[in-house]
Design an enzyme around this catalytic site. Structure first.
Site, PDB file in Angstrom:
ATOM      1  N   ALA A  36       0.847  -1.192   0.000  1.00 50.65           N
ATOM      2  CA  ALA A  36       0.000   0.000   0.000  1.00 50.65           C
ATOM      3  C   ALA A  36       0.884   1.244   0.000  1.00 50.65           C
ATOM      4  CB  ALA A  36      -0.898  -0.004   1.235  1.00 50.65           C
ATOM      5  N   CYS A  37       0.341   2.362  -0.445  1.00 54.90           N
ATOM      6  CA  CYS A  37       1.135   3.582  -0.560  1.00 54.90           C
ATOM      7  C   CYS A  37       1.651   4.051   0.801  1.00 54.90           C
ATOM      8  CB  CYS A  37       0.329   4.683  -1.247  1.00 54.90           C
ATOM      9  SG  CYS A  37      -0.826   5.552  -0.160  1.00 54.90           S
ATOM     10  N   LEU A  38       2.670   4.883   0.769  1.00 55.80           N
ATOM     11  CA  LEU A  38       3.333   5.341   1.996  1.00 55.80           C
ATOM     12  C   LEU A  38       2.381   6.098   2.928  1.00 55.80           C
ATOM     13  CD1 LEU A  38       6.692   6.553   0.423  1.00 55.80           C
ATOM     14  CD2 LEU A  38       6.393   4.562   1.916  1.00 55.80           C
ATOM     15  N   THR A  66      -0.440   5.296   3.889  1.00 54.65           N
ATOM     16  CA  THR A  66      -1.158   4.393   4.790  1.00 54.65           C
ATOM     17  C   THR A  66      -0.399   4.146   6.091  1.00 54.65           C
ATOM     18  OG1 THR A  66      -0.182   2.419   3.761  1.00 54.65           O
ATOM     19  CG2 THR A  66      -2.256   3.235   2.846  1.00 54.65           C
TER      20      THR A  66
END
Length: 248
Positions: free
Chosen positions: A165-167, A169
């Site tokens: 998941a993207c940073l 998150t």
């Protein structure tokens, strides 16, 4: 519906490409089905460099044209980090892709959402629906496990790539998102990658790092405990190990 049937109905498509398992297989399937396909990768502060590197490698491996779109994702609705942050982020990203794709002659935009993804708690999926983005893997009932199996058969190096998941998150809801926090998170995770760890998270807890690892890596974490603490404490107040281990 099968993917081959989907691409017969949509023979010219743009794909929002992240470099992950799902969108990688989607690109492969589109090309194999004979569709005219173009990949669009959005580079923002939310994506670590290795994701772009993987995207470039995959596109080269299967000979897919890819456009990299730099995007300033740190907009007001995003950096305030509300519970539906993903909605605003997805809208911004996909509107950017759609604008470029339309200029390039593509009117159908696809993403890699699969049949295992739970739409009930994903604000980002609302944005995709509003923008008429199609998710053929989901429409064709392909689960994550099936996509990994097919990717392995196809020889795609992404077949066993951990979910990522993207940073953003890593930052608790309501805590403002800054470029400094994102950079520090990427730095910390890159360090742990260098030690051989995979599929982990470095989450922000006030000014401390909360580390989450799969349970099979906990023993290895303890073996490296001293050096992990020494390194990460140069940029965090405390280093905490979460015993509620990670699951994909």
């Amino acid at each position: 519906m099968k993917l081959t049937e989907f691409f017969k109905e949509h023979p010219k498509v743009a794909v929002a490409f992240s470099g992950g398992v799902d969108s990688s297989y989607l690109l492969y399937a589109a090309k194999k089905s004979g569709a005219q396909v173009h990949a669009y990768y959005v580079k923002s502060a939310f994506q670590p460099q290795f994701e772009l590197d993987d995207a470039k490698r995959l596109a080269k491996d299967i000979s897919i044209d890819m456009t990299i779109l730099p995007v300033d994702i740190l907009q007001k609705d995003v950096i305030s980090n509300p519970s539906n942050r993903c909605y605003y982020c997805k809208r911004h990203i996909f509107q950017t892709i759609m604008q470029q794709a339309h200029q390039d002659g593509y009117t159908v935009l696809l993403d890699g959402t699969n049949a295992s993804d739970d739409s009930s708690d994903r604000p980002g999926m609302v944005a995709l629906k509003e923008l008429s983005v199609l998710s053929p893997l989901r429409l064709c009932g392909l689960t994550k496990a099936e996509i990994r199996r097919r990717s392995k058969e196809a020889g795609l190096f992404t077949w066993n790539k951990p979910a990522y998941a993207c940073l953003a998150t890593r930052i608790p809801t309501g805590h403002p998102i800054t470029s400094d926090i994102l950079e520090r998170t990427e730095w910390a995770e890159n360090y742990l990658f260098s030690l051989g760890f995979t599929d982990f998270r470095v989450r922000l807890l006030e000014n401390s790092a909360r580390l989450q690892f799969p349970k099979e890596q906990l023993e290895q974490v303890l073996q490296h405990r001293k050096q992990i603490v020494q390194t990460l404490k140069t940029r965090y107040d405390h280093i905490l190990l979460d015993l509620e281990v990670r699951h994909e």
